[in-house]
Each structure stands twice: as C-alpha cells, then as structure tokens.
Write a protein that holds these residues in place. Sequence first.
Motif, PDB file in Angstrom:
ATOM      1  N   ARG A 108       0.522  -0.776  -0.227  1.00 55.79           N
ATOM      2  CA  ARG A 108      -0.017  -0.098   0.303  1.00 55.79           C
ATOM      3  C   ARG A 108       1.023   1.097   0.032  1.00 55.79           C
ATOM      4  O   ARG A 108       0.593   2.143  -0.532  1.00 55.79           O
ATOM      5  CB  ARG A 108      -1.039   0.146   1.065  1.00 55.79           C
ATOM      6  CG  ARG A 108      -1.563  -0.770   1.297  1.00 55.79           C
ATOM      7  CD  ARG A 108      -2.112  -1.834   0.030  1.00 55.79           C
ATOM      8  NE  ARG A 108      -3.459  -0.138  -0.306  1.00 55.79           N
ATOM      9  CZ  ARG A 108      -3.732  -0.743  -1.715  1.00 55.79           C
ATOM     10  NH1 ARG A 108      -3.582  -2.252  -2.406  1.00 55.79           N
ATOM     11  NH2 ARG A 108      -4.464   0.496  -2.345  1.00 55.79           N
ATOM     12  N   ILE A 109       2.494   1.692   0.746  1.00 51.38           N
ATOM     13  CA  ILE A 109       2.999   2.354   0.109  1.00 51.38           C
ATOM     14  C   ILE A 109       2.820   2.600  -1.077  1.00 51.38           C
ATOM     15  O   ILE A 109       3.171   3.248  -1.023  1.00 51.38           O
ATOM     16  CB  ILE A 109       3.867   2.041   1.969  1.00 51.38           C
ATOM     17  CG1 ILE A 109       3.273   2.505   2.783  1.00 51.38           C
ATOM     18  CG2 ILE A 109       5.238   3.405   2.003  1.00 51.38           C
ATOM     19  CD1 ILE A 109       4.711   2.252   4.520  1.00 51.38           C
ATOM     20  N   LEU A 110       4.093   1.682  -0.917  1.00 54.73           N
ATOM     21  CA  LEU A 110       4.684   1.465  -2.819  1.00 54.73           C
ATOM     22  C   LEU A 110       3.473   2.373  -3.274  1.00 54.73           C
ATOM     23  O   LEU A 110       3.761   3.167  -4.897  1.00 54.73           O
ATOM     24  CB  LEU A 110       4.823   0.417  -3.961  1.00 54.73           C
ATOM     25  CG  LEU A 110       5.256   0.160  -4.523  1.00 54.73           C
ATOM     26  CD1 LEU A 110       6.508   0.892  -4.665  1.00 54.73           C
ATOM     27  CD2 LEU A 110       6.025  -0.700  -5.040  1.00 54.73           C
ATOM     28  N   SER A 111       2.369   1.815  -3.306  1.00 52.82           N
ATOM     29  CA  SER A 111       1.021   2.817  -4.260  1.00 52.82           C
ATOM     30  C   SER A 111       0.566   3.548  -4.228  1.00 52.82           C
ATOM     31  O   SER A 111       0.584   4.387  -4.589  1.00 52.82           O
ATOM     32  CB  SER A 111      -0.300   1.123  -4.035  1.00 52.82           C
ATOM     33  OG  SER A 111      -1.562   1.900  -4.539  1.00 52.82           O
ATOM     34  N   ALA A 112       0.863   3.953  -2.515  1.00 49.07           N
ATOM     35  CA  ALA A 112       0.701   5.741  -2.846  1.00 49.07           C
ATOM     36  C   ALA A 112       1.863   6.723  -3.271  1.00 49.07           C
ATOM     37  O   ALA A 112       1.544   7.965  -3.848  1.00 49.07           O
ATOM     38  CB  ALA A 112       0.607   5.656  -0.930  1.00 49.07           C
ATOM     39  N   VAL A 113       2.899   6.023  -2.713  1.00 48.54           N
ATOM     40  CA  VAL A 113       3.867   6.648  -4.051  1.00 48.54           C
ATOM     41  C   VAL A 113       3.767   6.847  -5.686  1.00 48.54           C
ATOM     42  O   VAL A 113       4.000   7.835  -5.705  1.00 48.54           O
ATOM     43  CB  VAL A 113       5.390   5.955  -3.075  1.00 48.54           C
ATOM     44  CG1 VAL A 113       6.248   6.895  -3.959  1.00 48.54           C
ATOM     45  CG2 VAL A 113       5.525   5.988  -2.187  1.00 48.54           C
ATOM     46  N   ILE A 114       3.771   5.540  -5.339  1.00 52.88           N
ATOM     47  CA  ILE A 114       2.942   6.066  -7.242  1.00 52.88           C
ATOM     48  C   ILE A 114       1.354   6.769  -7.509  1.00 52.88           C
ATOM     49  O   ILE A 114       2.151   8.099  -8.781  1.00 52.88           O
ATOM     50  CB  ILE A 114       2.809   4.707  -7.566  1.00 52.88           C
ATOM     51  CG1 ILE A 114       3.899   3.645  -7.906  1.00 52.88           C
ATOM     52  CG2 ILE A 114       2.524   4.653  -9.491  1.00 52.88           C
ATOM     53  CD1 ILE A 114       3.457   2.411  -8.173  1.00 52.88           C
ATOM     54  N   CYS A 135      -3.350  -0.049 -10.117  1.00 48.80           N
ATOM     55  CA  CYS A 135      -4.802   0.243  -9.730  1.00 48.80           C
ATOM     56  C   CYS A 135      -5.133  -1.322 -10.468  1.00 48.80           C
ATOM     57  O   CYS A 135      -6.239  -2.406  -9.627  1.00 48.80           O
ATOM     58  CB  CYS A 135      -5.828   0.796 -10.950  1.00 48.80           C
ATOM     59  SG  CYS A 135      -5.317   2.558  -9.889  1.00 48.80           S
ATOM     60  N   LEU A 136      -4.205  -2.047 -11.464  1.00 47.28           N
ATOM     61  CA  LEU A 136      -5.183  -3.017 -11.945  1.00 47.28           C
ATOM     62  C   LEU A 136      -4.346  -4.256 -11.613  1.00 47.28           C
ATOM     63  O   LEU A 136      -4.810  -5.104 -10.811  1.00 47.28           O
ATOM     64  CB  LEU A 136      -4.695  -3.209 -13.572  1.00 47.28           C
ATOM     65  CG  LEU A 136      -5.415  -2.381 -14.135  1.00 47.28           C
ATOM     66  CD1 LEU A 136      -4.149  -2.778 -15.688  1.00 47.28           C
ATOM     67  CD2 LEU A 136      -6.626  -2.419 -14.452  1.00 47.28           C
TER      68      LEU A 136
END
Length: 208
Positions: A108-114, A135-136
Amino acid sequence: MQTSREYKQSENSQEVHGVPDLAHSEVLPDMFGAADDVPVEQPPRPEMVHQVIYAMRGWIAFVAFIDVGMAVQCYLDADSFLGSQLYTAGDIAEHVNPAMSRLLGTHRILSAVIMTHCALCIHHKPILSMALCSCLLTIAANGTETLWYRTAPINFYTLFPVAIAAITIVGLCIAPTFLKSPEIEAEEEKHLLKLGLPRKKCWNKKRT
C-alpha cells in the motif's frame, strides 16, 4: 512674401528630386488615418490546464491518502485488521501473522508513492501507466483472494479498494484526452517556481 519665380523654382526642385511636399499634400493625414484602422495583432494566450485534470489530480491524491491510511492500519493493527476483517474465510485467520500485514502495508505504501507521483506529474505517460498498473494490481489481488483462493469474503474491506481502483482507472484513461504537453509543461514549471522547487533542466539541449 514669396515671388512667383521662387515658387516655380521650388516646384521644379520637388519634381527633380521626387520628394512630395507633405506639408501641403493630403497624403500625410491619409497615412495616419489608415494606421489607426489597422488592427494590432495580439500574441496568442497560452491555454490553461483543463479543469478535469485538476479534479483528477485531487482524486488521485485522495486515493494515495487512502493507501497511506491502510498501510498504517496494517502496521499498527495487524491482528485485528487482517485476522478479523479481511482474511476471515475458513480457518485462514489462524495463519495470519505480522509478516503478512507488513507485506500488505508495504504494497500500500508503494501504491501511495506511485499515486502521489501521478498526481504531481500526470502529463508524463510513463507515470500515468504506472498508476494504471497499480490500480489493476489492486483489483487483481483483491479479486483473486476473494474469488479464486477464497481467503477473504465479499465485504466492505474487499469491495471498497476494488471500487476505488476501478474509478481511478476510468479517470486515468480519460485524462490523456485533456492533456496538451507544451501548455502543461509550461504550467507545471510555473507551479514549481511558485512552490520554490528546483526547475527542470533541459539536458537534451546543446550547451553553448
């Protein structure tokens, strides 16, 4: 008083040199009158960023905030969040451990950074595609855990991330139609200068 002889000499001198007498002619007023009628061309005004892009940036920043909140919950409340709310199908809750929670929190942190990078630099296509892939991946992870592996039931905690990711995918697919690279680039540089951030350097230009 000017004599007739001097007047004839002045007319002859004007005809020889080809210089008209502007003080006694009607050319000068006509010239100034025509100059007033000529429209002055205004420089083209740069097009501003479309309002859809501003709305999309706000939505992506909201998604990044949700990912950060979920990551914090995974790190601080691992047993309650994963064992009693997410992975509750069958006897899988007994096998939930802090390592699983930390892995999900890191994702989730990696997704937030992206998503944060996408909100700031949405006009860059590689970053836009990275956000789309994130997102996919969120939809695939929650879908497989619920429908394929049967480790998570269909509830709010599995449907909410899927719904947020699906809406974000629709917005990311629509965003390129409202983007214009040169205008957005100039607008981004103005915002960076206002924020006091370092300006982007053009490394491709030849140094003189």
